[in-house]
Scaffold this motif. Structure first.
Motif, mmCIF file in Angstrom:
data_model
loop_
_atom_site.group_PDB
_atom_site.id
_atom_site.type_symbol
_atom_site.label_atom_id
_atom_site.label_comp_id
_atom_site.label_asym_id
_atom_site.label_seq_id
_atom_site.Cartn_x
_atom_site.Cartn_y
_atom_site.Cartn_z
ATOM 1 N N GLN A 258 0.697 -1.243 -0.013
ATOM 2 C CA GLN A 258 0.163 -0.079 -0.137
ATOM 3 C C GLN A 258 0.828 1.129 0.021
ATOM 4 O OE1 GLN A 258 -2.595 -0.349 3.410
ATOM 5 N NE2 GLN A 258 -3.156 -2.424 2.791
ATOM 6 N N ARG A 259 1.887 1.093 0.632
ATOM 7 C CA ARG A 259 2.842 2.522 0.792
ATOM 8 C C ARG A 259 3.487 2.809 -0.540
ATOM 9 N NH1 ARG A 259 5.773 6.859 0.997
ATOM 10 N NH2 ARG A 259 6.921 7.057 2.700
ATOM 11 N N ASN A 260 3.010 4.044 -1.163
ATOM 12 C CA ASN A 260 3.717 4.331 -2.468
ATOM 13 C C ASN A 260 5.055 5.271 -2.396
ATOM 14 O OD1 ASN A 260 1.864 2.775 -3.998
ATOM 15 N ND2 ASN A 260 0.421 4.444 -3.913
ATOM 16 N N GLN A 261 5.924 5.124 -3.166
ATOM 17 C CA GLN A 261 6.998 6.095 -3.173
ATOM 18 C C GLN A 261 7.566 6.042 -4.718
ATOM 19 O OE1 GLN A 261 10.028 5.071 -0.482
ATOM 20 N NE2 GLN A 261 11.064 7.325 -0.440
ATOM 21 N N PHE A 262 7.792 7.000 -5.117
ATOM 22 C CA PHE A 262 7.886 7.445 -6.526
ATOM 23 C C PHE A 262 6.899 6.858 -7.675
ATOM 24 C CE2 PHE A 262 12.064 6.623 -4.314
ATOM 25 C CZ PHE A 262 12.670 7.771 -4.507
ATOM 26 N N GLY A 263 5.865 7.009 -7.053
ATOM 27 C CA GLY A 263 4.679 6.762 -7.847
ATOM 28 C C GLY A 263 4.252 5.257 -7.971
ATOM 29 N N VAL A 264 4.964 4.342 -7.212
ATOM 30 C CA VAL A 264 4.579 3.039 -7.251
ATOM 31 C C VAL A 264 4.585 2.194 -5.800
ATOM 32 C CG1 VAL A 264 5.468 2.561 -9.536
ATOM 33 C CG2 VAL A 264 7.027 2.309 -7.581
ATOM 34 N N ALA A 265 4.101 1.127 -5.504
ATOM 35 C CA ALA A 265 4.193 0.648 -4.148
ATOM 36 C C ALA A 265 5.698 0.080 -3.777
ATOM 37 C CB ALA A 265 3.160 -0.604 -4.126
ATOM 38 N N ILE A 266 6.170 0.398 -2.563
ATOM 39 C CA ILE A 266 7.499 0.064 -2.199
ATOM 40 C C ILE A 266 7.632 -1.307 -2.262
ATOM 41 C CG2 ILE A 266 7.839 2.213 -0.681
ATOM 42 C CD1 ILE A 266 7.456 0.454 1.564
ATOM 43 N N GLY A 267 6.467 -2.184 -2.298
ATOM 44 C CA GLY A 267 6.860 -3.568 -2.489
ATOM 45 C C GLY A 267 7.057 -4.139 -3.701
ATOM 46 N N SER A 268 7.096 -3.191 -4.856
ATOM 47 C CA SER A 268 7.649 -3.456 -6.137
ATOM 48 C C SER A 268 9.137 -3.504 -6.126
ATOM 49 C CB SER A 268 6.959 -2.383 -7.050
ATOM 50 O OG SER A 268 7.196 -1.471 -6.869
ATOM 51 N N PHE A 269 9.525 -2.824 -5.357
ATOM 52 C CA PHE A 269 11.309 -2.586 -5.220
ATOM 53 C C PHE A 269 11.960 -4.241 -4.960
ATOM 54 C CE2 PHE A 269 10.493 1.802 -3.551
ATOM 55 C CZ PHE A 269 9.871 2.178 -4.832
ATOM 56 N N GLN A 270 12.832 -4.496 -5.713
ATOM 57 C CA GLN A 270 13.469 -5.593 -5.463
ATOM 58 C C GLN A 270 14.217 -5.843 -4.284
ATOM 59 O OE1 GLN A 270 16.891 -6.822 -8.157
ATOM 60 N NE2 GLN A 270 15.523 -8.592 -8.910
ATOM 61 N N ALA A 271 14.592 -4.863 -3.889
ATOM 62 C CA ALA A 271 15.551 -5.031 -2.339
ATOM 63 C C ALA A 271 14.341 -5.468 -1.294
ATOM 64 C CB ALA A 271 16.014 -3.848 -2.189
ATOM 65 N N ILE A 272 13.428 -4.822 -1.350
ATOM 66 C CA ILE A 272 12.382 -5.039 -0.214
ATOM 67 C C ILE A 272 11.565 -6.496 -0.620
ATOM 68 C CG2 ILE A 272 10.135 -4.469 0.173
ATOM 69 C CD1 ILE A 272 10.920 -1.517 0.488
ATOM 70 N N GLN A 273 11.500 -6.830 -1.678
ATOM 71 C CA GLN A 273 10.962 -8.186 -2.066
ATOM 72 C C GLN A 273 11.803 -9.238 -1.783
ATOM 73 O OE1 GLN A 273 10.401 -8.421 -6.315
ATOM 74 N NE2 GLN A 273 8.499 -7.075 -6.184
ATOM 75 N N HIS A 274 13.059 -9.057 -1.717
ATOM 76 C CA HIS A 274 14.151 -10.101 -1.272
ATOM 77 C C HIS A 274 13.918 -10.034 0.297
ATOM 78 C CE1 HIS A 274 16.890 -9.997 -4.982
ATOM 79 N NE2 HIS A 274 15.596 -10.557 -5.179
ATOM 80 N N LYS A 275 13.958 -9.099 1.121
ATOM 81 C CA LYS A 275 13.832 -9.022 2.528
ATOM 82 C C LYS A 275 12.669 -9.505 2.873
ATOM 83 C CE LYS A 275 17.828 -7.513 3.899
ATOM 84 N NZ LYS A 275 18.780 -8.422 4.448
ATOM 85 N N MET A 276 11.439 -9.221 2.238
ATOM 86 C CA MET A 276 10.209 -10.079 2.651
ATOM 87 C C MET A 276 10.276 -11.548 2.512
ATOM 88 S SD MET A 276 8.350 -7.764 3.699
ATOM 89 C CE MET A 276 6.701 -8.839 3.768
ATOM 90 N N VAL A 277 10.876 -12.037 1.363
ATOM 91 C CA VAL A 277 11.232 -13.492 1.225
ATOM 92 C C VAL A 277 11.900 -14.091 2.528
ATOM 93 C CG1 VAL A 277 12.222 -15.361 0.053
ATOM 94 C CG2 VAL A 277 10.799 -13.696 -1.033
ATOM 95 N N GLU A 278 12.844 -13.376 2.828
ATOM 96 C CA GLU A 278 13.890 -13.810 4.045
ATOM 97 C C GLU A 278 13.155 -13.645 5.359
ATOM 98 O OE1 GLU A 278 18.021 -12.270 4.270
ATOM 99 O OE2 GLU A 278 17.652 -11.348 2.288
ATOM 100 N N MET A 279 12.129 -12.676 5.420
ATOM 101 C CA MET A 279 11.248 -12.634 6.858
ATOM 102 C C MET A 279 10.455 -13.874 6.619
ATOM 103 S SD MET A 279 10.597 -8.620 6.572
ATOM 104 C CE MET A 279 9.011 -8.710 7.921
ATOM 105 N N TYR A 280 9.971 -14.200 5.712
ATOM 106 C CA TYR A 280 8.798 -15.469 5.513
ATOM 107 C C TYR A 280 9.818 -16.710 5.899
ATOM 108 C CZ TYR A 280 5.970 -18.897 3.335
ATOM 109 O OH TYR A 280 5.265 -20.128 3.130
ATOM 110 N N THR A 281 10.872 -16.949 5.176
ATOM 111 C CA THR A 281 11.939 -18.078 5.510
ATOM 112 C C THR A 281 12.144 -17.997 6.891
ATOM 113 O OG1 THR A 281 12.563 -17.727 3.250
ATOM 114 C CG2 THR A 281 13.806 -19.138 4.651
ATOM 115 N N GLU A 282 12.444 -16.971 7.635
ATOM 116 C CA GLU A 282 12.924 -17.125 8.888
ATOM 117 C C GLU A 282 11.574 -17.727 9.631
ATOM 118 O OE1 GLU A 282 15.490 -16.812 10.773
ATOM 119 O OE2 GLU A 282 17.008 -16.221 9.083
ATOM 120 N N ALA A 283 10.366 -16.885 9.309
ATOM 121 C CA ALA A 283 9.186 -17.324 10.319
ATOM 122 C C ALA A 283 9.008 -18.894 9.820
ATOM 123 C CB ALA A 283 8.051 -16.532 9.643
ATOM 124 N N GLN A 284 8.857 -19.520 8.526
ATOM 125 C CA GLN A 284 8.631 -20.774 8.303
ATOM 126 C C GLN A 284 9.778 -21.729 9.085
ATOM 127 O OE1 GLN A 284 6.060 -22.003 6.284
ATOM 128 N NE2 GLN A 284 6.719 -23.701 7.452
#
Length: 376
Positions: A258-284
């Motif tokens: 939901q959070r937009n920056q530079f006109g797009v959701a920050i979740g579209s940034f590859q660096a954040i996507q990678h960290k989100m995957v790491e967070m998921y992996t740690e929880a799993q």
């Protein structure tokens, strides 16, 4: 993934519904701000659902649950950040009273009308279960108890204290049941980082009746009993921590979409996507080792202890990694009182250290030889 029985699915769903229907973050804020730090009405609802007797044997009026049932209940508690004293009362005190066959007080606990808690850890060694210096001396037909206990959960609301102490000249570890309203007890209350109530207790020559010394089954001593109960508590906070890690991941995932920056959701940034995957992996990974430990718990072997310490190591790592990145992605608002994430992060920070840090559990894991397959 762990396969559950129909009964275990029923327990999981019942606990989840209770949290979903009765425990919003607004309700939790209200409870934490109250004088007692818990809601007696909600506690009675847990009793009416039969959940306070979940780990009590069937012959003493309970459900007779084991490690998996404990995990499922604490998963639900973690998902809603439930502050009611389920772990100290329904997990720790209930099992001690169950083993000692103290049917009257146990019945009151299951009914939600009594709140006994274990007073075990001491100020000089708050993370070492074996370091007990409180003294129990014979005085005529009864006993006298002196000593100090540290970080006793919900001591201000408790009806009874189960106090670990050293008896007489032998120094054998003993468990004494003491009324919380009796004389000779000094109490200093405080609030933890995550809003829970704990107290420092001082017992000054407190009279203890002879029939208040808890007698354990033949072949079991107080050291073994307390060690196993604390291991159950560690497993409980690990299961709670897994749900908290998932909550922080899910809340952050929603935010970056939901959070937009530079006109797009920050979740579209590859660096954040990678960290989100790491967070998921740690929880799993944390969830997987907790499921393993819960399955190993009922055997009560050395593998049980190893598995529980391994779970604590993995969960502590997951909580730290997921929590820090969740707050970072939210920015400064991630630590504000208004945002639910901040409350999950505080609880996660507390759980990292409760019942021993990751380093302390790694030392225990290593001392016991690790998992057999690894040790071989």
């Amino acid at each position: 993934m762990l396969e559950l029985t129909e009964t275990q699915i029923m327990i999981r769903d019942m606990a989840a519904r209770f949290v979903q229907d009765r425990y919003s973050i607004e309700k939790r804020r209200e409870i934490v701000a109250s004088p007692g730090g818990y809601d007696a009405g909600l506690w009675k609802e847990l009793a009416d659902l039969g959940l306070l007797g979940l780990l009590v044997s069937e012959e003493n009026g309970g459900f007779g649950g084991g490690g998996v049932e404990l995990m499922l209940m604490m998963n639900a508690i973690g998902s809603g950040l439930v502050v009611e004293p389920y772990l100290p009362v329904a997990v720790m005190a209930a099992q001690i009273l169950d083993r000692a066959g103290h049917a009257d007080l146990l019945g009151e606990l299951i009914a939600g009308t009594a709140l006994p808690v274990l007073a075990h850890f001491e100020p000089h060694a708050p993370t070492r279960p074996e370091a007990v210096e409180a003294k129990l001396q014979k005085a005529g037909e009864n006993y006298r108890l002196s000593g100090a206990k540290s970080l006793v959960p919900f001591a201000a609301a408790a009806s009874h204290y189960i106090v670990s102490c050293r008896e007489g000249d032998s120094g054998a570890l003993t468990l004494a049941l003491v009324s919380a309203k009796g004389g000779g007890i000094q109490r200093e209350d405080c609030v933890t980082l995550d809003g829970r109530r704990v107290s420092e207790l001082a017992f000054d020559d407190v009279e203890v009746a002879a029939n208040a010394i808890l007698t354990l089954p033949e072949g079991q001593n107080a050291v073994e009993c307390v060690t196993q109960i604390i291991d159950d508590a560690i497993l409980g906070v690990c299961a709670e921590g897994v749900s908290i890690a998932w909550q922080m991941h899910e809340q952050t995932l929603d935010y970056v979409k939901q959070r937009n920056q530079f006109g797009v959701a920050i979740g579209s940034f590859q660096a954040i996507q990678h960290k989100m995957v790491e967070m998921y992996t740690e929880a799993q990974m944390a969830q997987s080792i907790v499921e393993y430990a819960s399955s190993a718990r009922d055997a009560r072997t050395s593998e049980t202890t190893v598995a529980i310490s391994a779970a604590k190591i993995r969960v502590a790592k997951a909580l730290k990694f997921v929590g820090q990145h969740a707050v970072q992605f939210h920015g400064g608002m991630g630590m504000t009182e208004e945002l639910a994430l901040a409350h999950y992060f505080r609880r996660a920070s507390f759980l990292e250290h409760q019942f021993g840090t990751a380093d302390q559990h790694f030392a225990r894991f290593e001392a016991m030889g690790g998992f057999p397959a690894i040790a071989a």
